[in-house]
Design an enzyme around this catalytic site. Structure first.
Site, short mmCIF file in Angstrom:
data_model
loop_
_atom_site.label_atom_id
_atom_site.label_comp_id
_atom_site.label_asym_id
_atom_site.label_seq_id
_atom_site.Cartn_x
_atom_site.Cartn_y
_atom_site.Cartn_z
N ILE A 65 -3.34 65.91 40.18
CA ILE A 65 -2.70 65.06 38.87
C ILE A 65 -1.72 66.76 38.95
O ILE A 65 -1.92 67.19 37.98
CB ILE A 65 -3.96 65.89 37.95
CG1 ILE A 65 -5.24 64.43 38.57
CG2 ILE A 65 -3.86 65.42 36.80
CD1 ILE A 65 -6.51 64.46 37.67
N PRO A 66 -0.93 66.37 39.05
CA PRO A 66 0.79 66.66 39.04
C PRO A 66 0.80 66.76 37.62
O PRO A 66 0.60 65.87 36.41
CB PRO A 66 1.78 66.16 39.80
CG PRO A 66 1.02 64.70 39.98
CD PRO A 66 -0.18 64.96 40.26
N HIS A 67 0.65 67.99 36.62
CA HIS A 67 1.64 68.15 35.55
C HIS A 67 2.79 69.22 35.52
O HIS A 67 3.00 69.77 35.73
CB HIS A 67 0.16 68.24 34.41
CG HIS A 67 -0.44 69.45 35.11
ND1 HIS A 67 -1.29 69.15 35.48
CD2 HIS A 67 -0.91 70.19 34.39
CE1 HIS A 67 -2.29 70.32 36.24
NE2 HIS A 67 -1.18 71.60 35.26
N GLY A 68 2.88 68.69 33.96
CA GLY A 68 3.91 69.75 33.57
C GLY A 68 4.53 70.17 32.06
O GLY A 68 4.03 69.25 31.57
N LEU A 103 0.85 63.80 34.48
CA LEU A 103 1.43 64.31 32.60
C LEU A 103 2.16 64.94 32.82
O LEU A 103 2.65 66.13 33.03
CB LEU A 103 -0.28 64.44 32.19
CG LEU A 103 -0.86 64.67 30.72
CD1 LEU A 103 -0.04 63.70 30.25
CD2 LEU A 103 -1.41 65.50 30.92
#
Length: 152
Positions: A65-68, A103
Site C-alpha cells: 500500500i504505497p502512499h504519499g 494512495l
C-alpha cells in the site's frame, strides 16, 4: 468508507507487467498524475519513493500500500493494480507482492489519509478479497470487485 470516490476505473489495472518496485511506482505516477491537477507523474513517483525510503509499504501476504502526500494535489486519488508476476517489494514478511493499492493525498489531509489507509489495509487483509482480486480478468472486473464486490 466509499473507496469508489478515490479509485476510478482509469486508475485500475489488472495483470500489469511490473518488473520492479521502481517500475511499479513509476506506473502509479503515470496513472495518478492526470487525476491530480498541477501534479506531474514524477511528483507522484518522488512522493511514493520518499515514503518507501522511510520503510517499505509492503504489508505482507503479497500486498503493498504505497502512499504519499503531495502539496500540489487538490484531492485524494487511489491506484489499484494486480501484477502479472509477483515482485520484490521489501515487504514485512519478505515475500514478493502482486497486489498494489496506492494512495495519494493533499498535504493537509492527515486524518483522512490515516483513516483511508486503515480501511484499505483491512480490506486487503481479507483472504477472500485478495483471492478475488488476484482472479480478476480485466481492469473493470478488478475495479468492481474492490469498490462494490467481494471486497466491501
Amino acid at each position: 468508507m466509499d473507496l469508489s470516490a478515490l479509485l476510478s476505473p482509469d486508475c485500475t489495472r489488472c495483470a500489469v507487467a511490473g518488473s520492479s518496485k521502481k517500475k511499479v511506482l513509476e506506473l502509479i505516477g503515470q496513472l495518478a498524475a492526470p487525476r491530480l491537477s498541477g501534479t506531474t507523474s514524477f511528483d507522484v513517483f518522488e512522493s511514493l519513493l520518499n515514503r518507501e525510503r522511510l520503510g517499505s509499504t509492503g504489508i505482507g501476504a503479497g500486498v503493498a500500500i504505497p502512499h504519499g502526500r503531495l502539496g500540489s494535489a487538490n484531492k485524494p486519488v487511489a491506484v489499484l493494480m494486480t501484477l502479472a508476476e509477483p515482485i520484490e517489494f521489501d515487504a514485512i514478511d519478505n515475500q514478493p507482492i502482486d497486489i498494489v493499492f496506492a494512495l495519494l493525498v493533499p498535504e493537509d489531509h492527515h486524518e483522512q489519509h490515516l483513516q483511508t489507509l486503515a480501511a484499505v489495509a483491512q480490506r486487503l487483509n481479507d483472504k477472500s478479497c485478495t483471492r478475488a482480486l488476484r482472479d480478476a480478468q480485466s481492469d473493470q472486473a478488478l475495479f468492481e470487485l474492490f469498490t462494490g464486490g467481494s471486497c466491501t
